[in-house]
Design an enzyme around this catalytic site. Structure first.
Site: not given
Ligand code: SAH
Ligand code: SF4
Length: 349
Positions: A91, A104, A111, A115, A118, A214, A332
């Site tokens: 996407e 974006c 991935c 996290c 996410c 962070l 995000c």
């Molecule tokens: N993998 C990279 C880039 C993709 S994620 C990373 O983690 O930085 C893009 C952004 O979305 C990151 O800052 C991530 O932490 C944030 N993100 C992921 N899940 C989210 C959620 N449920 N609500 C808000 N931000 C989220």
């Molecule tokens: Fe991967 Fe989502 Fe964590 Fe970014 S925030 S590193 S896309 S699992």
């Protein structure tokens, strides 16, 4: 196996064409075609037919195919679901700001960082994207909307520093003046904190914006939501950021998803401010976006504003990020791998 020609730099193309006894200017012509978004060699109308045929035998042009285009009724944000050559889906999101269009892009299918807040990492990593597949996401958005994209954020599905070589290649190609010509200063790369990757990236000195996800002021909280923190804790991450900043002298952006009851207390704001002392930075507060597989919620509006104010009072440059594309799951952390076409946006309509 055929060569991925859209991932080749002008120098690499020159080498390939000299092996085919072709003059150097052909490499420049072909590079321009490839970076303008052509999908077949036959579209390269100033290249002699026999050469086009040889190229088609040896190489392929990586493309992405639009299988779904969803436009937000709230803010005009467009989410694309693209199909890749092997049937995988990714996407991208196109956003319009006052200063122009931002795309974006995704950098991986899935991935592996896992996290907990996410959607992208729910099923792990399927494969890395090539540089050409990253470029094609921008080209398709430009052609589909007849616009020029001025900014790129590597914040879609995937961890760009877990796909290091292709991400670096992408940065070199996308900023080539004969290609998409998007200045590195207009590109942000977001990482969950892959310290080894930040250290390697520093050596290139790209003037991009480094964004660090962070999301917590201490290791206790960060360990509970981000597995990557068990490998590289906050101290080692912030040290890598300081070293990185010494080289690029660019402001670092810290992303902080505010999750109700997890990382949103005033004490968290104070601790965060203390840890970021000495780093020229900006904190982007993102009210956590809903993902149906977890129970995370965003705090109420007042709490979010108070958290932001507290950071500012502590001398930290902070803003609350405007949510775009909320009605089309384009925010995000909401980009996820699709397995079959029927999986698309099942919660829409
Ligand atoms: N993998 C990279 C880039 C993709 S994620 C990373 O983690 O930085 C893009 C952004 O979305 C990151 O800052 C991530 O932490 C944030 N993100 C992921 N899940 C989210 C959620 N449920 N609500 C808000 N931000 C989220
Ligand atoms: Fe991967 Fe989502 Fe964590 Fe970014 S925030 S590193 S896309 S699992």
């Amino acid at each position: 196996m055929k060569t991925d020609i859209r991932s080749m730099s002008q120098n690499e193309l020159t080498e390939l064409l000299s092996e085919l006894n072709q003059p150097k200017f052909r490499a420049a012509q072909i590079f321009k075609w490839l970076q303008s978004g052509v999908e077949t060699f036959d579209q390269m109308t100033n290249i002699p037919k026999p050469l086009r045929e040889v190229l088609a035998e040896k190489c392929y042009i990586a493309n992405v195919e639009i299988v779904k285009r969803l436009e937000s009724k709230i803010d005009g944000t467009v989410k694309y679901v693209y199909k890749l050559f092997d049937g995988e889906y990714i996407e991208s999101v196109l956003m319009k700001y006052e200063h122009g269009y931002t795309v974006c892009i995704s950098t991986q299918v899935g991935c592996r960082m896992g996290c907990s807040f996410c959607a992208s990492g729910l099923e792990g990593l399927f494969r890395n994207l090539t540089a050409s597949e990253m470029l094609a996401q921008i080209m398709k958005a430009q052609i589909d909307n007849n616009i020029r994209v001025s900014n790129v954020v590597m914040m879609g599905m995937g961890e760009p520093l877990d796909n290091f070589d292709n991400s670096v290649k992408f940065l070199q190609l996308v900023s080539d003046q004969d290609g998409l010509n998007i200045g590195l200063r207009h590109i942000s790369l977001s990482t969950s904190g892959v310290v080894s990757g930040i250290e390697k990236l520093k050596e290139y000195g790209f003037p991009i914006t480094l964004s660090i996800s962070l999301h917590a002021p201490n290791d206790n909280i960060r360990n509970s939501i981000m597995r990557v923190n068990k490998k590289w804790n906050i101290d080692s991450l912030l040290k890598a950021c300081r070293d990185y900043q010494k080289v690029t002298t660019r402001r670092i952006s810290f992303e902080y998803a505010l999750i109700d009851g997890v990382n949103d207390t005033p004490e968290c704001a104070d601790e965060l401010a203390k840890r970021l002392k000495g780093i020229m930075c900006h904190v982007n507060l993102i009210p956590a976006n809903p993902v149906k597989e977890n129970n995370f919620k965003k705090p109420d509006k007042q709490k979010i504003i108070r958290f932001c104010d507290r950071l500012i009072k502590n001398g930290v440059n902070a803003t609350i990020r405007r949510t775009l594309g909320a009605d089309i799951d384009a925010s995000c952390g909401q980009l996820r791998r699709k397995v079959k076409e029927g999986d698309f946006c099942e919660d829409l309509q």
